[in-house]
Design an enzyme around this catalytic site. Sequence first.
Site, PDB file in Angstrom:
ATOM      1  N   GLU A 142       0.786  -1.235   0.000  1.00  0.00           N
ATOM      2  CA  GLU A 142       0.000   0.000   0.000  1.00  0.00           C
ATOM      3  C   GLU A 142       0.820   1.289   0.000  1.00  0.00           C
ATOM      4  OE1 GLU A 142      -2.787  -0.517   3.236  1.00  0.00           O
ATOM      5  OE2 GLU A 142      -3.240  -2.550   2.576  1.00  0.00           O
ATOM      6  N   GLU A 152      -6.351 -10.760  -0.819  1.00  0.00           N
ATOM      7  CA  GLU A 152      -7.176 -10.497   0.375  1.00  0.00           C
ATOM      8  C   GLU A 152      -8.644 -10.397  -0.034  1.00  0.00           C
ATOM      9  OE1 GLU A 152      -5.650  -7.129   2.601  1.00  0.00           O
ATOM     10  OE2 GLU A 152      -3.582  -7.664   2.157  1.00  0.00           O
TER      11      GLU A 152
HETATM   12  O1  G3I Z   1      -3.779  -7.117  19.110  1.00  0.00           O
HETATM   13  C1  G3I Z   1      -4.549  -6.024  19.633  1.00  0.00           C
HETATM   14  C2  G3I Z   1      -5.077  -6.374  20.958  1.00  0.00           C
HETATM   15  O2  G3I Z   1      -3.995  -6.526  21.861  1.00  0.00           O
HETATM   16  C3  G3I Z   1      -6.031  -5.267  21.432  1.00  0.00           C
HETATM   17  O3  G3I Z   1      -6.611  -5.628  22.628  1.00  0.00           O
HETATM   18  C4  G3I Z   1      -7.128  -5.033  20.380  1.00  0.00           C
HETATM   19  C5  G3I Z   1      -8.052  -3.877  20.774  1.00  0.00           C
HETATM   20  O4  G3I Z   1      -8.632  -3.300  19.629  1.00  0.00           O
HETATM   21  O5  G3I Z   1      -6.520  -4.719  19.180  1.00  0.00           O
HETATM   22  C6  G3I Z   1      -5.695  -5.748  18.677  1.00  0.00           C
HETATM   23  O6  G3I Z   1      -5.118  -5.372  17.496  1.00  0.00           O
HETATM   24  C7  G3I Z   1      -5.970  -5.320  16.362  1.00  0.00           C
HETATM   25  C8  G3I Z   1      -5.464  -6.325  15.346  1.00  0.00           C
HETATM   26  O7  G3I Z   1      -6.205  -6.208  14.153  1.00  0.00           O
HETATM   27  C9  G3I Z   1      -5.566  -7.767  15.825  1.00  0.00           C
HETATM   28  O8  G3I Z   1      -6.875  -8.107  16.056  1.00  0.00           O
HETATM   29  C10 G3I Z   1      -5.909  -3.923  15.798  1.00  0.00           C
HETATM   30  O9  G3I Z   1      -6.526  -3.020  16.702  1.00  0.00           O
HETATM   31  C11 G3I Z   1      -6.623  -3.868  14.476  1.00  0.00           C
HETATM   32  O10 G3I Z   1      -6.418  -2.598  13.873  1.00  0.00           O
HETATM   33  C12 G3I Z   1      -6.049  -4.928  13.564  1.00  0.00           C
HETATM   34  O11 G3I Z   1      -6.756  -4.879  12.365  1.00  0.00           O
HETATM   35  C13 G3I Z   1      -6.145  -5.543  11.272  1.00  0.00           C
HETATM   36  C14 G3I Z   1      -5.736  -4.520  10.225  1.00  0.00           C
HETATM   37  O12 G3I Z   1      -5.252  -5.187   9.082  1.00  0.00           O
HETATM   38  C15 G3I Z   1      -4.619  -3.614  10.733  1.00  0.00           C
HETATM   39  O13 G3I Z   1      -3.467  -4.362  10.940  1.00  0.00           O
HETATM   40  C16 G3I Z   1      -7.177  -6.510  10.687  1.00  0.00           C
HETATM   41  O14 G3I Z   1      -7.438  -7.533  11.642  1.00  0.00           O
HETATM   42  C17 G3I Z   1      -6.624  -7.110   9.394  1.00  0.00           C
HETATM   43  O15 G3I Z   1      -7.612  -7.886   8.770  1.00  0.00           O
HETATM   44  C18 G3I Z   1      -6.215  -5.984   8.452  1.00  0.00           C
HETATM   45  O16 G3I Z   1      -5.678  -6.549   7.295  1.00  0.00           O
HETATM   46  C19 G3I Z   1      -5.232  -5.607   6.310  1.00  0.00           C
HETATM   47  C20 G3I Z   1      -4.051  -6.240   5.589  1.00  0.00           C
HETATM   48  O17 G3I Z   1      -3.064  -6.604   6.508  1.00  0.00           O
HETATM   49  C21 G3I Z   1      -3.485  -5.287   4.534  1.00  0.00           C
HETATM   50  N1  G3I Z   1      -4.534  -4.854   3.624  1.00  0.00           N
HETATM   51  C22 G3I Z   1      -5.726  -4.302   4.234  1.00  0.00           C
HETATM   52  C23 G3I Z   1      -6.306  -5.264   5.256  1.00  0.00           C
HETATM   53  C24 G3I Z   1      -7.569  -4.686   5.856  1.00  0.00           C
HETATM   54  O18 G3I Z   1      -7.281  -3.489   6.509  1.00  0.00           O
END
Ligand code: G3I
Length: 374
Positions: A162, A280
């Site tokens: 990205e 994805e």
């Molecule tokens: O791990 C923490 C946890 O400790 C905490 O308690 C909790 C509270 O909100 O958050 C947890 O982290 C979250 C993580 O997912 C694991 O569940 C983050 O807040 C959350 O932002 C994160 O979201 C992920 C996102 O990427 C950002 O990394 C999504 O699950 C994941 O599906 C998404 O995937 C991305 C691809 O990697 C790249 N392309 C876009 C796609 C969608 O955004």
Amino acid sequence: MKKISMIALTLMMGAASVFAQGWGRPPVEDPTGYKDTYKDYFTVGVAVNINNVTNPDQIALIKKNFNSITAENDMKVVSLQPREGEWNWENADKIANFCRENGIPLRGHTLCWHSQFADWMFVDDKGNEVSKEVFYERLRTHIHTVVNRYKDIVYCWDVVNEAMIDGDGRPTRFQREAPSPYRQSRHFQLCGDEFIAKAFEFAHEADPNALLFYNDYNAADPAKRDRIYDMVKKMKDAGVPIHGIGMQGHYNIYDNPKWENFEAAIQKYSELVDNIHITELDMRINHEAGGQLQFSREGAALTDEIKKMQEDRYAEMFEIMRKYKKVIKNVTFWNLGDRDSWLGARNYPLLWDENYEVKNVYYVVRDFKKNKKK
Ligand code: G3I
């Protein structure tokens, strides 16, 4: 009394003949999964979290259907090295070991992304910004350590994620110059687009056998497609080892993307690379689309009409992908069941519902040969 026992006898004989014909046995579960029906086209993958690879029922679904796995979050930079030298391998190792034990190749995700990154790489211990040379050294150490640890099971990496901007990229009333095609990330501000080249070079040094991908969302959008194309072309012309383009595919059941744009993007990217992965894939039922982290999670009522629209969209998309099997080498669903989806279960974007019950759309995609219109 006699009449009752005659009825009972008749019922028992009926039951015996049913068992003799095999009808009374529990149905033998159909072992055919995506990896079988798509074996002449592309590998089919799924993004997993730790629950998916520890729950026996979910493991069974994965083993039956998929021959590629991506760690949804557990191999991201911040997950693996939140602070310099502090490595957090537990979840990533569990997923890699699951793949090793079951002989399922792993798609590595992701080595350099503006989000879920490790901001410590940009600053010294007083909080001052470091030089790009220091940043590159840290990024190189990260990439080498991670790629080396998993190179026996990872067959490709999303190296840079990205890095290009969204939108049509035209100048506006307020900004006469066309904006930079690059996302103004901290990486870009420190290094310009050189960080992209460096990340690919570091990954290639660490594993010359891995396929290396540039991965982005809205990659079928014509303006963004051209930006991605121009960037990858520039890099490849300069000798940067980019082997593939990942079109993420966070789509909706309405019109994003338009299939003609999806097809045009596949054609254009295949002028540059031999490998396109749909990295994805999900098909939400609200009107949003894309991989941005700002989204509403709002769903809609799951009527029969909506279900049918989703089935049609998935069917149409897979038909196009089968047509381009020469260049599309992998299609990965972004999550297993609706319960796992980053979009929230109320968007129903996947093939199993929030209780991992199979949805009709699963069969629509799997049994495309039977469903083909005569
Ligand atoms: O791990 C923490 C946890 O400790 C905490 O308690 C909790 C509270 O909100 O958050 C947890 O982290 C979250 C993580 O997912 C694991 O569940 C983050 O807040 C959350 O932002 C994160 O979201 C992920 C996102 O990427 C950002 O990394 C999504 O699950 C994941 O599906 C998404 O995937 C991305 C691809 O990697 C790249 N392309 C876009 C796609 C969608 O955004």
